[in-house]
Design an enzyme around this catalytic site. Structure first.
Site, mmCIF file in Angstrom:
data_model
loop_
_atom_site.group_PDB
_atom_site.id
_atom_site.type_symbol
_atom_site.label_atom_id
_atom_site.label_comp_id
_atom_site.label_asym_id
_atom_site.label_seq_id
_atom_site.Cartn_x
_atom_site.Cartn_y
_atom_site.Cartn_z
ATOM 1 C CG ASP A 22 -1.890 -1.146 1.247
ATOM 2 O OD1 ASP A 22 -1.649 -2.155 0.563
ATOM 3 O OD2 ASP A 22 -2.897 -1.032 1.965
ATOM 4 C CG HIS A 24 -2.149 4.393 2.530
ATOM 5 N ND1 HIS A 24 -3.472 4.731 2.352
ATOM 6 C CD2 HIS A 24 -2.141 3.131 3.025
ATOM 7 C CE1 HIS A 24 -4.236 3.709 2.730
ATOM 8 N NE2 HIS A 24 -3.455 2.721 3.122
ATOM 9 C CG ASP A 51 -5.631 1.189 0.338
ATOM 10 O OD1 ASP A 51 -6.676 1.240 -0.338
ATOM 11 O OD2 ASP A 51 -5.612 0.828 1.524
ATOM 12 C CG ASN A 77 -9.677 -0.041 1.911
ATOM 13 O OD1 ASN A 77 -8.540 -0.431 1.621
ATOM 14 N ND2 ASN A 77 -9.939 0.587 3.051
ATOM 15 C CG HIS A 78 -7.772 4.222 1.818
ATOM 16 N ND1 HIS A 78 -7.933 5.295 2.659
ATOM 17 C CD2 HIS A 78 -7.575 3.148 2.619
ATOM 18 C CE1 HIS A 78 -7.835 4.904 3.909
ATOM 19 N NE2 HIS A 78 -7.615 3.596 3.914
#
Length: 244
Positions: A22, A24, A51, A77-78
């Site tokens: 991920d 982010h 993500d 999911n983000h």
């Protein structure tokens, strides 16, 4: 049968293929790590478990990275939260901000729409051919007992409700890792996932969990070489949890 939800890539015979955990919004750190690995953008490819955005300082760079010809990502999911926030009534602003979405909330409506459009175009699953067999990439877990079952479910999607039923597993499911399920996915060489931050990368059967929380303090990026299934840094034998 393949469709827009599942993208397939042929074997890279010119260079190396890696997957990364991920991101982010830590794109500047990611570039530093790629440089340290001697990543060659003219030959090598990087696959993301999703993500890309939220929490980190460089989330707006996601569009720049998505456009790179050697960078390929699935939705996490983000991404789903970002897309739903931009569509009125689908995601509460306060809840999204709490999950790291302030960077998008502060954009103009036109800018938000551009981000949502590009993120929504990302597939939910990626297949990568290697010399030793096909490797699957999803954010959280496979939606079904086999990879082929999940692909068939995507091919049969005819409504948003049916799509959500499949993507809930791909984007959100933590059952395999929380139960330390070693059963694996039988019809692929390996599956690479992120979503659940761990202190160290871990393999459960042939499912490789490579989110080691680069956005968190004391976290870092884990890469996996798709040819050898060796991780950078190396993988310990014991599953170790990170506080999310």
């Amino acid at each position: 049968m393949k469709n827009a939800f599942v993208h397939r890539y042929t074997q890279n015979t010119a260079g190396r293929d890696f997957a990364v955990g991920d991101i982010h919004g830590m794109f500047r750190l990611l570039q530093i790590e790629l440089d340290n690995m001697g990543f060659d953008a003219s030959r090598d490819r990087l696959f993301s478990v999703g993500d890309l955005v939220d929490r980190g300082p460089d989330s707006e760079l996601c569009l720049e990275w998505i456009s790179k010809p050697w960078f390929h990502a699935v939705q996490g999911n983000h991404e789903d939260m970002a897309i739903r926030y931009v569509n009125p009534g689908h995601r509460d602003a306060a809840h999204y901000a709490m999950n790291g979405g302030a960077w998008l909330i502060g954009k103009t409506p036109a800018e938000q729409a551009e981000f949502a459009l590009e993120l929504a175009a990302l597939p939910y699953a990626i297949e990568v051919e290697t010399a030793d067999g096909m490797i699957g990439i999803v954010h959280a877990d496979v939606a079904g007992e086999t990879w082929a079952e999940m692909v068939d479910k995507f091919a049969a999607v005819t409504s948003n409700n049916k799509l959500k039923a499949v993507t809930n597993h791909c984007l959100w499911d933590r059952m395999r890792v929380t139960s330390e399920d070693q059963s694996g996915i039988p019809d692929v060489r390996a599956v690479i996932v992120g979503h659940t931050p761990l202190k160290r990368p871990a393999a459960l059967g042939n499912v490789y969990h490579i989110d080691t929380g680069a956005v968190f303090r004391e976290g870092y990026f884990t890469f996996i070489d798709l040819a050898t299934l060796e991780t950078i840094p190396a993988m310990p034998k014991k599953l170790e949890w990170e506080a999310a």
